[in-house]
Design a protein around this motif. Structure first.
Motif, PDB file in Angstrom:
ATOM      1  N   THR A   1       0.832  -1.208   0.000  1.00 12.27           N
ATOM      2  CA  THR A   1       0.000   0.000   0.000  1.00 12.27           C
ATOM      3  C   THR A   1       0.864   1.254   0.000  1.00 12.27           C
ATOM      4  OG1 THR A   1      -1.756  -1.156   1.200  1.00 12.27           O
ATOM      5  CG2 THR A   1      -1.808   1.242   1.237  1.00 12.27           C
ATOM      6  N   ALA A   2       1.885   1.268   0.850  1.00 10.96           N
ATOM      7  CA  ALA A   2       2.752   2.441   0.939  1.00 10.96           C
ATOM      8  C   ALA A   2       3.524   2.659  -0.357  1.00 10.96           C
ATOM      9  CB  ALA A   2       3.719   2.284   2.112  1.00 10.96           C
TER      10      ALA A   2
ATOM     11  N   ARG B   1       3.474   8.126  -6.161  1.00  8.70           N
ATOM     12  CA  ARG B   1       2.703   9.335  -6.466  1.00  8.70           C
ATOM     13  C   ARG B   1       3.203  10.574  -5.741  1.00  8.70           C
ATOM     14  NH1 ARG B   1      -1.526   5.528  -5.780  1.00  8.70           N
ATOM     15  NH2 ARG B   1      -2.083   6.377  -3.741  1.00  8.70           N
ATOM     16  N   THR B   2       4.325  10.473  -5.042  1.00 11.74           N
ATOM     17  CA  THR B   2       4.799  11.657  -4.324  1.00 11.74           C
ATOM     18  C   THR B   2       6.317  11.746  -4.349  1.00 11.74           C
ATOM     19  OG1 THR B   2       4.715  12.869  -2.216  1.00 11.74           O
ATOM     20  CG2 THR B   2       4.910  10.480  -2.075  1.00 11.74           C
TER      21      THR B   2
ATOM     22  N   VAL C   1       6.805   9.516   6.628  1.00 11.50           N
ATOM     23  CA  VAL C   1       5.603   9.096   7.346  1.00 11.50           C
ATOM     24  C   VAL C   1       5.181   7.698   6.893  1.00 11.50           C
ATOM     25  CG1 VAL C   1       3.119   9.541   7.534  1.00 11.50           C
ATOM     26  CG2 VAL C   1       4.745  11.397   7.900  1.00 11.50           C
ATOM     27  N   LEU C   2       5.250   7.446   5.596  1.00 11.93           N
ATOM     28  CA  LEU C   2       4.915   6.118   5.080  1.00 11.93           C
ATOM     29  C   LEU C   2       5.847   5.051   5.647  1.00 11.93           C
ATOM     30  CD1 LEU C   2       4.244   7.110   1.376  1.00 11.93           C
ATOM     31  CD2 LEU C   2       2.562   6.047   2.894  1.00 11.93           C
TER      32      LEU C   2
ATOM     33  N   LEU D   1      -5.473   7.969   4.905  1.00 17.27           N
ATOM     34  CA  LEU D   1      -5.243   9.330   5.390  1.00 17.27           C
ATOM     35  C   LEU D   1      -3.886   9.851   4.925  1.00 17.27           C
ATOM     36  CD1 LEU D   1      -6.575   9.266   9.077  1.00 17.27           C
ATOM     37  CD2 LEU D   1      -7.462  10.641   7.184  1.00 17.27           C
ATOM     38  N   ILE D   2      -2.863   9.019   5.040  1.00 17.71           N
ATOM     39  CA  ILE D   2      -1.528   9.442   4.600  1.00 17.71           C
ATOM     40  C   ILE D   2      -1.554   9.802   3.122  1.00 17.71           C
ATOM     41  CG2 ILE D   2       0.870   8.730   4.297  1.00 17.71           C
ATOM     42  CD1 ILE D   2       0.478   6.836   6.692  1.00 17.71           C
ATOM     43  N   ASP D   3      -2.273   9.011   2.345  1.00 16.78           N
ATOM     44  CA  ASP D   3      -2.346   9.249   0.906  1.00 16.78           C
ATOM     45  C   ASP D   3      -3.036  10.574   0.602  1.00 16.78           C
ATOM     46  OD1 ASP D   3      -1.964   8.638  -1.783  1.00 16.78           O
ATOM     47  OD2 ASP D   3      -3.853   7.557  -1.948  1.00 16.78           O
TER      48      ASP D   3
END
Length: 241
Positions: A96-97, A103-104, A112-113, A137-139
């Motif tokens: 997931t991370a 994308r970043t 954070v990830l 939320l992180i996304d």
């Protein structure tokens, strides 16, 4: 098994295949295959360049994650990196991370990830459904959102951790806009309207209670306004090392 081996093979180019050589080779292949239009060749080159960049981003992310896992294994008794491949929560978290990493380019979000992935394997980690909520939320949130949330979770602690900041002096009646402007000067400099735009997703997501505009005593302005869900989220993205 090393931490890097544990995370599986990575797609890397051998030394002879530099970015320039890879792009040149792709262009030659396009010519040999008689690509009919210049635009198509440009598209092939662009896709090759993007693929190279994404592979670089993936390799850097997994390498740094493996290093963090190894560091955690040295500092935490009983933490076994070799067991992580059989830990479904950890594998889910890595996958997931990694999608978000693609994308970043924001290093704060990547850190954070990484913290969240490490915490997914810790004793007492949230269950898988809650972890998925946290990764969502992180996304969705920016680093500014997360800094604002951390501030509102513990205003005095924020200033303790950032001694370079000047604590605001409140009058008999105050609101949290003044607090936010002092604690996050870059955000405060953009004005109240932008502060409200960053605050709104936190309120809509059930992460904070109340309003930043309500008048309160000076003591009230220093009180936390986050929910239990927000506190658990902040714990999940905190570096466990």
């Amino acid at each position: 098994m090393s931490g890097l081996d544990m995370l599986g093979p990575m797609e890397t180019n051998p030394p002879a295949h530099s970015k320039g050589r890879e792009l040149t080779q792709t262009a030659i292949e396009a010519i040999v295959n008689l690509v009919p239009a210049v635009g198509s060749t440009i598209t092939v080159l662009l896709m090759a360049g993007l693929n190279h960049k994404l592979n670089q981003r993936r390799e850097r992310w997994l390498t740094e994650l493996a290093e963090a896992v190894e560091e955690l294994s040295r500092s935490l008794d009983g933490f076994d990196p070799d067991a992580l491949v059989d830990n479904d929560a950890f594998v889910d978290a890595v996958m997931t991370a990694t999608q978000t990493v693609f994308r970043t380019s924001q290093q704060d979000k990547i850190e954070v990830l990484r913290n969240a992935v490490l915490n997914s394997a810790m004793p007492g980690a949230p269950d898988l459904d809650i972890q998925q909520l946290f990764f969502d939320l992180i996304d969705r949130l920016t680093p500014t959102h997360m800094r604002l949330l951390a501030l509102l979770n513990d205003p005095p602690g924020w200033f303790d951790r950032h001694p370079e900041l000047t604590r605001p002096t409140f009058s008999l009646s105050s609101n949290r806009v003044q607090l936010i402007s002092a604690a996050l000067p870059d955000l405060g400099a953009q004005g109240q309207a932008i502060i409200e735009r960053f605050f709104a997703p936190l309120a809509d997501g059930g992460l904070v209670n109340g309003s930043i505009h309500g008048m309160m005593t000076a003591a009230g302005a220093w009180q936390p306004m986050t929910t239990d869900h927000a506190s658990a989220f902040l714990a999940f993205i905190r570096d466990p090392r």
